[in-house]
Design a protein around this motif. Structure first.
Motif, PDB file in Angstrom:
ATOM      1  N   ASP A 186      51.607 -33.182  11.252  1.00 15.82           N
ATOM      2  CA  ASP A 186      52.297 -33.010   9.973  1.00 15.82           C
ATOM      3  C   ASP A 186      52.297 -34.340   9.231  1.00 15.82           C
ATOM      4  O   ASP A 186      53.018 -35.269   9.599  1.00 15.82           O
ATOM      5  N   CYS A 187      51.479 -34.439   8.187  1.00 13.85           N
ATOM      6  CA  CYS A 187      51.324 -35.712   7.477  1.00 13.85           C
ATOM      7  C   CYS A 187      52.558 -36.094   6.668  1.00 13.85           C
ATOM      8  O   CYS A 187      52.652 -37.225   6.172  1.00 13.85           O
ATOM      9  N   LYS A 188      53.520 -35.204   6.547  1.00 16.15           N
ATOM     10  CA  LYS A 188      54.725 -35.492   5.751  1.00 16.15           C
ATOM     11  C   LYS A 188      55.806 -36.171   6.582  1.00 16.15           C
ATOM     12  O   LYS A 188      56.875 -36.455   6.087  1.00 16.15           O
ATOM     13  N   THR A 189      55.517 -36.392   7.851  1.00 17.17           N
ATOM     14  CA  THR A 189      56.515 -36.975   8.749  1.00 17.17           C
ATOM     15  C   THR A 189      55.862 -38.046   9.618  1.00 17.17           C
ATOM     16  O   THR A 189      54.631 -38.100   9.743  1.00 17.17           O
ATOM     17  N   TYR A 190      56.693 -38.887  10.222  1.00 18.63           N
ATOM     18  CA  TYR A 190      56.186 -39.890  11.156  1.00 18.63           C
ATOM     19  C   TYR A 190      57.284 -40.232  12.157  1.00 18.63           C
ATOM     20  O   TYR A 190      58.423 -39.767  12.026  1.00 18.63           O
ATOM     21  N   PHE A 191      56.931 -41.037  13.157  1.00 20.49           N
ATOM     22  CA  PHE A 191      57.859 -41.380  14.224  1.00 20.49           C
ATOM     23  C   PHE A 191      58.037 -42.895  14.312  1.00 20.49           C
ATOM     24  O   PHE A 191      57.083 -43.652  14.113  1.00 20.49           O
TER      25      PHE A 191
ATOM     26  N   PHE B 196      52.629 -39.545   4.700  1.00 24.70           N
ATOM     27  CA  PHE B 196      52.690 -40.842   5.376  1.00 24.70           C
ATOM     28  C   PHE B 196      51.293 -41.441   5.480  1.00 24.70           C
ATOM     29  O   PHE B 196      50.345 -40.769   5.875  1.00 24.70           O
ATOM     30  N   ASN B 197      51.179 -42.722   5.129  1.00 22.72           N
ATOM     31  CA  ASN B 197      49.915 -43.443   5.208  1.00 22.72           C
ATOM     32  C   ASN B 197      49.967 -44.396   6.398  1.00 22.72           C
ATOM     33  O   ASN B 197      50.687 -45.397   6.364  1.00 22.72           O
ATOM     34  N   PRO B 198      49.233 -44.122   7.487  1.00 22.38           N
ATOM     35  CA  PRO B 198      49.302 -44.979   8.679  1.00 22.38           C
ATOM     36  C   PRO B 198      48.816 -46.405   8.452  1.00 22.38           C
ATOM     37  O   PRO B 198      49.172 -47.308   9.192  1.00 22.38           O
ATOM     38  N   MET B 199      47.982 -46.620   7.424  1.00 19.82           N
ATOM     39  CA  MET B 199      47.475 -47.958   7.171  1.00 19.82           C
ATOM     40  C   MET B 199      48.572 -48.876   6.628  1.00 19.82           C
ATOM     41  O   MET B 199      48.661 -50.045   6.978  1.00 19.82           O
ATOM     42  N   SER B 200      49.444 -48.321   5.779  1.00 19.57           N
ATOM     43  CA  SER B 200      50.517 -49.122   5.178  1.00 19.57           C
ATOM     44  C   SER B 200      51.870 -48.880   5.831  1.00 19.57           C
ATOM     45  O   SER B 200      52.833 -49.600   5.564  1.00 19.57           O
TER      46      SER B 200
ATOM     47  N   ASN C 286      53.470 -43.366   0.827  1.00 18.16           N
ATOM     48  CA  ASN C 286      53.040 -43.729  -0.529  1.00 18.16           C
ATOM     49  C   ASN C 286      51.795 -42.966  -0.972  1.00 18.16           C
ATOM     50  O   ASN C 286      51.097 -43.394  -1.888  1.00 18.16           O
ATOM     51  N   GLU C 287      51.525 -41.836  -0.338  1.00 13.89           N
ATOM     52  CA  GLU C 287      50.398 -40.999  -0.723  1.00 13.89           C
ATOM     53  C   GLU C 287      50.904 -39.648  -1.194  1.00 13.89           C
ATOM     54  O   GLU C 287      51.772 -39.051  -0.558  1.00 13.89           O
ATOM     55  N   ARG C 288      50.357 -39.164  -2.301  1.00  7.69           N
ATOM     56  CA  ARG C 288      50.726 -37.828  -2.749  1.00  7.69           C
ATOM     57  C   ARG C 288      50.235 -36.794  -1.737  1.00  7.69           C
ATOM     58  O   ARG C 288      49.150 -36.928  -1.167  1.00  7.69           O
ATOM     59  N   TYR C 289      51.039 -35.777  -1.504  1.00  9.71           N
ATOM     60  CA  TYR C 289      50.710 -34.783  -0.476  1.00  9.71           C
ATOM     61  C   TYR C 289      49.577 -33.863  -0.905  1.00  9.71           C
ATOM     62  O   TYR C 289      48.718 -33.510  -0.108  1.00  9.71           O
ATOM     63  N   ASP C 290      49.569 -33.462  -2.163  1.00  9.75           N
ATOM     64  CA  ASP C 290      48.659 -32.417  -2.613  1.00  9.75           C
ATOM     65  C   ASP C 290      47.203 -32.786  -2.342  1.00  9.75           C
ATOM     66  O   ASP C 290      46.708 -33.817  -2.801  1.00  9.75           O
ATOM     67  N   ASN C 291      46.509 -31.926  -1.586  1.00  8.82           N
ATOM     68  CA  ASN C 291      45.076 -32.066  -1.299  1.00  8.82           C
ATOM     69  C   ASN C 291      44.721 -33.430  -0.723  1.00  8.82           C
ATOM     70  O   ASN C 291      43.650 -33.975  -1.000  1.00  8.82           O
ATOM     71  N   ASN C 292      45.604 -34.016   0.058  1.00  8.86           N
ATOM     72  CA  ASN C 292      45.358 -35.353   0.594  1.00  8.86           C
ATOM     73  C   ASN C 292      44.575 -35.260   1.892  1.00  8.86           C
ATOM     74  O   ASN C 292      44.908 -34.482   2.782  1.00  8.86           O
ATOM     75  N   GLU C 293      43.520 -36.070   2.000  1.00  5.50           N
ATOM     76  CA  GLU C 293      42.693 -36.050   3.209  1.00  5.50           C
ATOM     77  C   GLU C 293      43.474 -36.498   4.438  1.00  5.50           C
ATOM     78  O   GLU C 293      43.135 -36.148   5.565  1.00  5.50           O
ATOM     79  N   LEU C 294      44.536 -37.289   4.227  1.00  4.41           N
ATOM     80  CA  LEU C 294      45.362 -37.710   5.359  1.00  4.41           C
ATOM     81  C   LEU C 294      46.025 -36.516   6.042  1.00  4.41           C
ATOM     82  O   LEU C 294      46.444 -36.613   7.189  1.00  4.41           O
ATOM     83  N   CYS C 295      46.124 -35.405   5.315  1.00  2.61           N
ATOM     84  CA  CYS C 295      46.824 -34.246   5.838  1.00  2.61           C
ATOM     85  C   CYS C 295      45.893 -33.301   6.608  1.00  2.61           C
ATOM     86  O   CYS C 295      46.340 -32.278   7.112  1.00  2.61           O
ATOM     87  N   LYS C 296      44.620 -33.649   6.684  1.00  5.34           N
ATOM     88  CA  LYS C 296      43.723 -32.885   7.530  1.00  5.34           C
ATOM     89  C   LYS C 296      43.758 -33.471   8.941  1.00  5.34           C
ATOM     90  O   LYS C 296      44.127 -34.622   9.129  1.00  5.34           O
ATOM     91  N   ARG C 297      43.390 -32.692   9.913  1.00  3.30           N
ATOM     92  CA  ARG C 297      43.481 -33.134  11.308  1.00  3.30           C
ATOM     93  C   ARG C 297      42.698 -34.430  11.498  1.00  3.30           C
ATOM     94  O   ARG C 297      41.535 -34.535  11.128  1.00  3.30           O
ATOM     95  N   GLN C 298      43.355 -35.412  12.102  1.00  3.00           N
ATOM     96  CA  GLN C 298      42.778 -36.742  12.255  1.00  3.00           C
ATOM     97  C   GLN C 298      42.249 -37.013  13.666  1.00  3.00           C
ATOM     98  O   GLN C 298      41.756 -38.104  13.934  1.00  3.00           O
ATOM     99  N   TYR C 299      42.371 -36.084  14.563  1.00  2.00           N
ATOM    100  CA  TYR C 299      41.958 -36.319  15.940  1.00  2.00           C
ATOM    101  C   TYR C 299      41.031 -35.202  16.414  1.00  2.00           C
ATOM    102  O   TYR C 299      41.009 -34.111  15.855  1.00  2.00           O
TER     103      TYR C 299
ATOM    104  N   THR D  51      42.705 -43.552  10.490  1.00  2.00           N
ATOM    105  CA  THR D  51      43.259 -44.247   9.331  1.00  2.00           C
ATOM    106  C   THR D  51      44.076 -45.487   9.688  1.00  2.00           C
ATOM    107  O   THR D  51      44.674 -46.102   8.813  1.00  2.00           O
ATOM    108  N   ASN D  52      44.106 -45.865  10.969  1.00  2.00           N
ATOM    109  CA  ASN D  52      44.717 -47.127  11.397  1.00  2.00           C
ATOM    110  C   ASN D  52      44.274 -47.394  12.832  1.00  2.00           C
ATOM    111  O   ASN D  52      44.836 -46.849  13.774  1.00  2.00           O
ATOM    112  N   ASN D  53      43.252 -48.238  12.994  1.00  7.76           N
ATOM    113  CA  ASN D  53      42.704 -48.404  14.335  1.00  7.76           C
ATOM    114  C   ASN D  53      43.449 -49.428  15.181  1.00  7.76           C
ATOM    115  O   ASN D  53      42.962 -49.819  16.243  1.00  7.76           O
TER     116      ASN D  53
END
Length: 286
Positions: free
Chosen positions: A106-111, A135-139, A143-156, A169-171
């Motif tokens: 869920d890209c709208k949340t973080y831990f 949520f932007n893991p790099m920063s 600070n990223e808009r949710y709509d159609n954001n690539e961060l919200c696609k599966r990253q793993y 997005t953050n190595n």
């Protein structure tokens, strides 16, 4: 009169499919696929400046022992639902070391994982971004808009147990694929367990470990000496997923998605992109 009846019928059918604030599922769980009870599958949407919209997308037949499953986003023979549904977040995210981590699902949340002041164990804080932001893991900021954001696609990608890779997005973060079981029938599933490297290191997919800039440069230099192949240039178009240098902006980088879509991004203020580390590092020098 007939027109009014027809309009009423259309509205009744429309209301049966899309409802607002259905049992507060969307207000509680936010955007995306959710289970409303054990049988109903819904998708939550919140247009800017409007109330939550809950769209019913299907029903699971409990008479055939099929139940809504938020992990699989479909019906399942495993019954892990109740009046207080356990979400996939509770099932598969564990703090392994201190740090700030993206929610893999869920890209709208973080831990935020931190040491408990009363013991040596790690505590987990589950943080939601403001409405409309991801949520932007790099920063480490929402600070990223949710709509159609690539961060919200599966990253793993978990194809097998113990697959390991840097978080795209953050190595400084990497994940190890683990096998879990849940429900009364002990269904298996693969999930990513997140870790972070030391602050001055990143996870190198080639070395398969956290490494310093000097170590990575030394390894790259040795490989270049042993090979006549030329280094991979910054892409004008994406041929593979990953993060690459932006030749036109030292603060910028190119994020190539797994779908090979090219996106230009910027490092946070007072940092620049290091092409050797494929990461944003402190300092404004280029």
């Amino acid at each position: 009169m007939e027109t009014r009846k027809l309009l009423n019928c259309i509205l009744i059918v429309f209301a049966a499919v899309i409802k607002t604030n259905l049992c507060d599922v969307c207000e509680i769980k936010g955007w995306g696929f959710h289970c409303d009870g054990c049988s109903k599958m819904v998708y939550c949407i919140k247009p800017i400046g409007a109330d939550w919209i809950t769209e019913e997308i299907g029903q699971c037949d409990e008479n055939k022992n099929l139940y809504c499953n938020e992990l699989y986003k479909n019906c399942s023979s495993t019954k892990n639902c109740s009046s207080n549904d356990v979400t996939e977040v509770d099932l598969v995210f564990n703090c392994k070391n201190e740090g700030i981590f993206p929610n893999p699902y869920d890209c709208k949340t973080y831990f935020i994982c931190s040491k408990d002041s009363k013991s040596s164990s790690l505590s987990k804080d589950y943080i939601k971004c403001p409405d409309g932001y991801a949520f932007n893991p790099m920063s480490n900021l929402c600070n990223e808009r949710y709509d159609n954001n690539e961060l919200c696609k599966r990253q793993y990608k978990c194809n097998a147990v113990y697959d390991i890779a840097a978080w795209p997005t953050n190595n400084n973060i990497f994940y190890v694929c683990k096998e879990g079981r849940f429900g009364v029938s002990n269904e298996k599933f693969l999930y990513p367990e997140l870790y972070s490297c030391e602050p001055d290191k990143i996870f190198d997919n080639q070395l398969q470990k956290c490494a310093s800039e000097d170590e990575i440069i030394a390894t790259t230099t040795n490989q270049n000496n042993e090979s006549t192949a030329t280094p991979t240039p910054s892409p004008t178009e994406c041929l593979k997923g990953g993060i690459f240098e932006d030749p036109n902006n030292c603060r910028g980088y190119i994020y190539c998605t797994f779908q090979l879509r090219k996106i230009l991004k910027l490092c946070p203020n007072n940092s620049h992109f290091n092409k050797t580390l494929s990461a944003c590092v402190p300092g404004s020098e280029c």
